[in-house]
Design a protein around this motif. Structure first.
Motif, PDB file in Angstrom:
ATOM      1  N   SER A  95      18.033  -2.463 -14.045  1.00  0.00           N
ATOM      2  CA  SER A  95      18.350  -3.590 -15.262  1.00  0.00           C
ATOM      3  C   SER A  95      17.100  -4.747 -14.628  1.00  0.00           C
ATOM      4  O   SER A  95      17.769  -5.763 -15.468  1.00  0.00           O
ATOM      5  CB  SER A  95      19.324  -3.591 -15.540  1.00  0.00           C
ATOM      6  N   LEU A  96      17.590  -4.899 -13.433  1.00  0.00           N
ATOM      7  CA  LEU A  96      17.142  -5.741 -12.614  1.00  0.00           C
ATOM      8  C   LEU A  96      15.655  -5.949 -12.477  1.00  0.00           C
ATOM      9  O   LEU A  96      14.812  -5.497 -12.368  1.00  0.00           O
ATOM     10  CB  LEU A  96      18.327  -6.231 -11.215  1.00  0.00           C
ATOM     11  N   SER A  97      15.016  -7.046 -12.469  1.00  0.00           N
ATOM     12  CA  SER A  97      13.316  -7.373 -11.459  1.00  0.00           C
ATOM     13  C   SER A  97      13.012  -6.746 -10.733  1.00  0.00           C
ATOM     14  O   SER A  97      13.980  -6.338  -9.897  1.00  0.00           O
ATOM     15  CB  SER A  97      13.308  -8.533 -11.950  1.00  0.00           C
ATOM     16  N   LEU A  98      12.115  -6.683 -10.441  1.00  0.00           N
ATOM     17  CA  LEU A  98      11.603  -5.983  -9.101  1.00  0.00           C
ATOM     18  C   LEU A  98      12.142  -7.407  -8.240  1.00  0.00           C
ATOM     19  O   LEU A  98      12.126  -6.174  -7.044  1.00  0.00           O
ATOM     20  CB  LEU A  98      10.438  -5.473  -9.114  1.00  0.00           C
ATOM     21  N   THR A  99      11.280  -8.296  -8.333  1.00  0.00           N
ATOM     22  CA  THR A  99      11.268  -9.241  -7.518  1.00  0.00           C
ATOM     23  C   THR A  99      13.717  -9.314  -6.922  1.00  0.00           C
ATOM     24  O   THR A  99      13.258  -9.596  -5.865  1.00  0.00           O
ATOM     25  CB  THR A  99      11.144 -10.202  -7.775  1.00  0.00           C
ATOM     26  N   LYS A 100      13.800  -9.197  -7.908  1.00  0.00           N
ATOM     27  CA  LYS A 100      15.142  -9.523  -7.308  1.00  0.00           C
ATOM     28  C   LYS A 100      15.895  -7.637  -7.138  1.00  0.00           C
ATOM     29  O   LYS A 100      16.179  -7.922  -5.820  1.00  0.00           O
ATOM     30  CB  LYS A 100      16.189  -9.014  -8.861  1.00  0.00           C
ATOM     31  N   ASN A 101      15.891  -7.097  -7.188  1.00  0.00           N
ATOM     32  CA  ASN A 101      15.553  -5.466  -5.949  1.00  0.00           C
ATOM     33  C   ASN A 101      14.900  -5.670  -4.926  1.00  0.00           C
ATOM     34  O   ASN A 101      15.582  -4.804  -4.126  1.00  0.00           O
ATOM     35  CB  ASN A 101      15.465  -4.532  -7.165  1.00  0.00           C
ATOM     36  N   GLY A 106      16.136  -6.432   0.964  1.00  0.00           N
ATOM     37  CA  GLY A 106      15.136  -7.495   2.543  1.00  0.00           C
ATOM     38  C   GLY A 106      16.135  -8.123   3.091  1.00  0.00           C
ATOM     39  O   GLY A 106      16.150  -7.585   4.328  1.00  0.00           O
ATOM     40  N   GLN A 107      17.433  -8.131   1.894  1.00  0.00           N
ATOM     41  CA  GLN A 107      18.693  -8.786   2.900  1.00  0.00           C
ATOM     42  C   GLN A 107      19.106  -7.479   3.014  1.00  0.00           C
ATOM     43  O   GLN A 107      20.188  -7.832   4.378  1.00  0.00           O
ATOM     44  CB  GLN A 107      19.489  -9.050   1.206  1.00  0.00           C
ATOM     45  N   ALA A 131      13.511   6.633  -7.762  1.00  0.00           N
ATOM     46  CA  ALA A 131      13.723   5.463  -5.875  1.00  0.00           C
ATOM     47  C   ALA A 131      12.502   6.218  -5.454  1.00  0.00           C
ATOM     48  O   ALA A 131      12.142   5.245  -4.200  1.00  0.00           O
ATOM     49  CB  ALA A 131      15.108   6.648  -5.464  1.00  0.00           C
ATOM     50  N   GLY A 132      12.081   7.180  -5.247  1.00  0.00           N
ATOM     51  CA  GLY A 132      10.772   7.235  -4.349  1.00  0.00           C
ATOM     52  C   GLY A 132       9.348   6.580  -4.761  1.00  0.00           C
ATOM     53  O   GLY A 132       9.101   5.618  -4.247  1.00  0.00           O
ATOM     54  N   ARG A 133       9.437   6.631  -6.261  1.00  0.00           N
ATOM     55  CA  ARG A 133       8.005   4.624  -7.039  1.00  0.00           C
ATOM     56  C   ARG A 133       9.053   3.873  -6.487  1.00  0.00           C
ATOM     57  O   ARG A 133       7.807   3.306  -6.441  1.00  0.00           O
ATOM     58  CB  ARG A 133       8.394   5.437  -8.444  1.00  0.00           C
ATOM     59  N   TYR A 134      10.172   3.212  -6.318  1.00  0.00           N
ATOM     60  CA  TYR A 134      10.274   2.132  -6.366  1.00  0.00           C
ATOM     61  C   TYR A 134       9.945   2.098  -4.577  1.00  0.00           C
ATOM     62  O   TYR A 134       9.816   0.487  -3.717  1.00  0.00           O
ATOM     63  CB  TYR A 134      11.942   2.114  -6.618  1.00  0.00           C
ATOM     64  N   LEU A 142       7.145  -5.763   1.666  1.00  0.00           N
ATOM     65  CA  LEU A 142       8.260  -6.589   2.487  1.00  0.00           C
ATOM     66  C   LEU A 142       7.735  -5.788   3.915  1.00  0.00           C
ATOM     67  O   LEU A 142       7.398  -4.226   3.872  1.00  0.00           O
ATOM     68  CB  LEU A 142      10.139  -5.454   2.437  1.00  0.00           C
ATOM     69  N   ASN A 143       6.770  -6.869   4.008  1.00  0.00           N
ATOM     70  CA  ASN A 143       5.926  -6.204   5.775  1.00  0.00           C
ATOM     71  C   ASN A 143       6.603  -5.894   6.332  1.00  0.00           C
ATOM     72  O   ASN A 143       5.778  -4.879   7.135  1.00  0.00           O
ATOM     73  CB  ASN A 143       5.574  -7.738   6.183  1.00  0.00           C
ATOM     74  N   VAL A 144       7.861  -5.598   6.766  1.00  0.00           N
ATOM     75  CA  VAL A 144       8.560  -4.710   8.043  1.00  0.00           C
ATOM     76  C   VAL A 144       8.666  -3.516   8.128  1.00  0.00           C
ATOM     77  O   VAL A 144       8.830  -2.857   8.541  1.00  0.00           O
ATOM     78  CB  VAL A 144       9.845  -5.401   7.919  1.00  0.00           C
ATOM     79  N   ILE A 145       8.160  -2.464   6.255  1.00  0.00           N
ATOM     80  CA  ILE A 145       8.315  -1.581   6.493  1.00  0.00           C
ATOM     81  C   ILE A 145       7.212  -0.163   6.851  1.00  0.00           C
ATOM     82  O   ILE A 145       5.693  -0.943   6.486  1.00  0.00           O
ATOM     83  CB  ILE A 145       8.108  -0.902   4.819  1.00  0.00           C
ATOM     84  N   ASN A 146       7.869   0.479   7.400  1.00  0.00           N
ATOM     85  CA  ASN A 146       6.240   0.952   8.120  1.00  0.00           C
ATOM     86  C   ASN A 146       6.080   2.645   7.605  1.00  0.00           C
ATOM     87  O   ASN A 146       4.662   3.104   7.755  1.00  0.00           O
ATOM     88  CB  ASN A 146       6.304   1.160   9.824  1.00  0.00           C
TER      89      ASN A 146
END
Length: 470
Positions: A95-101, A106-107, A131-134, A142-146
């Motif tokens: 229900s939250l925006s993509l940005t907030k999620n 990232g946190q 959850a896979g789509r997300y 997030l640049n840290v994801i490989n």
């Protein structure tokens, strides 16, 4: 003394800041860990039993959309233990925006990296279906994801991928899953643009993720890390993994499952190409593709795909029209379509069983996507919503949430006849939660209706209000 020493060895004491300490047990899922003191959000964590602080570890972040972090993490525990991965899990609110999620995701990654020795070049994200789509979107923000493991879901939009910063995508899907064709199409696109990827396919009609393939996905990440010299190359590890994959291919060939054998051989070429000469593997692949069995099965599958495409287009058009026109009269047609799909599912042909399951999954996903769209409008079209709830009781008759939704929505509009009809349908189907029935929103008047309580007395013997017969 010996017992206390074993307890210490099984735990890790970490500094959380401001003098606070946290005891983390190895081999156990630890939930409700605070991301930081300023926000109430939490995450879960799992440390493999062989964890030690002297080594940097790969991290697998598991995405949860159903508020079941612990259960979601448990799908991956066995594979994480075998391959030596730390796991964290974050609950995403759709229900939250993509940005907030993404900020929350990232946190969590930052927090885990602060308290544990994480190898920065080996941070991966995994999720199932939505959850896979997300998860597939996280590397874009997030640049840290490989790398990403997506179970039963393709990348939402391959056009937004950053070719200058590719991540490793691994899809896991069953041939009975409606996303199977989408993931095949995604694989072709990724191969064409030279984006690192594998697609792991299984035949079984499993709802839960396939355990051996989750292990295989983590193993692929490890093999790629060795190929990129991010970790030392382990020749015995590579030899053992390759030998087991050859055994799997041979088993598939012996069962005459040439389609899966060909698929898996293709993935093996991309997995092991950096590690060894694969001329013998290419020869096996050539033999499989030349076999009459493979050619016959491929033609039959392509015919099945063509039929699937036609029916999906028809279903997509019809549901859009029915929602727009509030065509409740067409529910009978949808019921007939589900009966026809059941004939495929209960038939003797494996390909038709898979076709029926994929199409049923597609209709269910289509209905749920439209429910979300209707509910997201500023002014909700309650007739469209009612139609979709009714449709879901046809396409997924064992899911009682949609019976409850239509009972409550109809009662809100004082359409008690519809509420009572779906109440009885739910009770006939085996619904037994009396407390839920007596706490449904907007049903205060319905609950004191003698017919409501008569139905509960008939099926559950537990009506809370006295039935007065006139």
């Amino acid at each position: 003394m010996k017992k206390n020493l074993l307890v210490l060895l099984a735990c890790l004491i970490v500094q959380m800041g401001l003098g606070q300490q946290l005891v983390l047990k190895k081999g156990k899922i630890i939930d409700s860990l605070k991301i930081n003191d300023s926000i109430p959000d939490t995450f879960s964590l799992y440390l493999p039993r062989k964890f030690e602080t002297e080594t940097n570890w790969p991290l697998l972040l598991v995405i949860d959309l159903d508020k079941k972090e612990k259960e979601t993490v448990s799908w991956f525990v066995r594979a994480a233990e075998k391959e030596g991965y730390i796991m964290a899990a974050v609950d995403i609110n759709d229900s939250l925006s993509l940005t907030k999620n993404m900020i929350k995701t990232g946190q969590v990654l930052e927090r885990v990296s602060q308290i544990l020795p994480i190898q920065k070049t080996r941070i991966y994200v995994a999720g199932k279906e939505s959850a896979g789509r997300y998860a597939s979107l996280t590397p874009l923000f997030l640049n840290v994801i490989n790398g990403v493991i997506s179970i039963g879901s393709s990348i939402p939009n391959t056009e937004v991928l950053n070719l200058k910063r590719p991540f490793h995508f691994i899809g896991i899907v069953g041939k009975n899953n409606y996303a199977y064709k989408d993931l095949l199409a995604t694989e072709k696109v990724l191969n064409r643009i030279k984006f690192p990827n594998q697609l792991l396919v299984f035949d079984e009609n499993n709802e839960a993720p396939n355990g051996p393939l989750i292990h295989k996905a983590l193993q692929i990440f490890t093999l790629r890390a060795m190929g990129k010299k991010e970790i030392p190359k382990d020749s015995l590890y590579i030899k053992d993994a390759y030998a087991k994959d050859i055994q799997k291919v041979n088993a598939l060939r012996s069962k005459q499952n040439m389609l899966l054998a060909e698929q898996y051989l293709g993935e093996m070429l991309s997995i092991y190409g950096v590690h060894k000469n694969l001329d013998s593997l290419r020869q096996i692949l050539k033999e499989v593709r030349k076999s009459k069995t493979f050619k016959t099965m491929r033609r039959a599958e392509n015919t099945s795909f063509f039929k699937e495409s036609l029916l999906k287009d028809e279903y997509a058009y019809d549901i859009e029209e029915d929602i727009r026109t509030h065509n409740f009269n067409n529910l009978g047609w949808w019921n007939y379509q589900m009966t026809e799909l059941d004939k495929y599912i209960n038939g003797s042909s494996v390909l038709e069983k898979q076709l029926g399951n994929r199409l049923k999954g597609f209709v269910n996903a289509l209905a749920e996507d439209n429910i979300e769209l209707v509910q997201s409008d500023a002014i909700i079209d309650e007739d469209a919503l009612a139609f979709l709830y009714m449709l879901k009781t046809i396409t997924e008759p064992d899911n009682f949430d949609f019976y409850m939704n239509i009972i409550a929505l109809s009662a809100k509009n004082e359409d008690f006849g519809t509420s009572l009809f779906y109440l009885e349908e739910a009770l006939k189907a085996g619904f037994k939660d009396i407390d839920r029935l007596y706490s449904l929103e907007n049903t205060a008047l319905l609950r004191i209706n003698p017919k409501f309580n008569a139905l509960i007395s008939k099926y559950l013997k537990g009506a809370r209000y006295k039935i007065i017969e006139e």
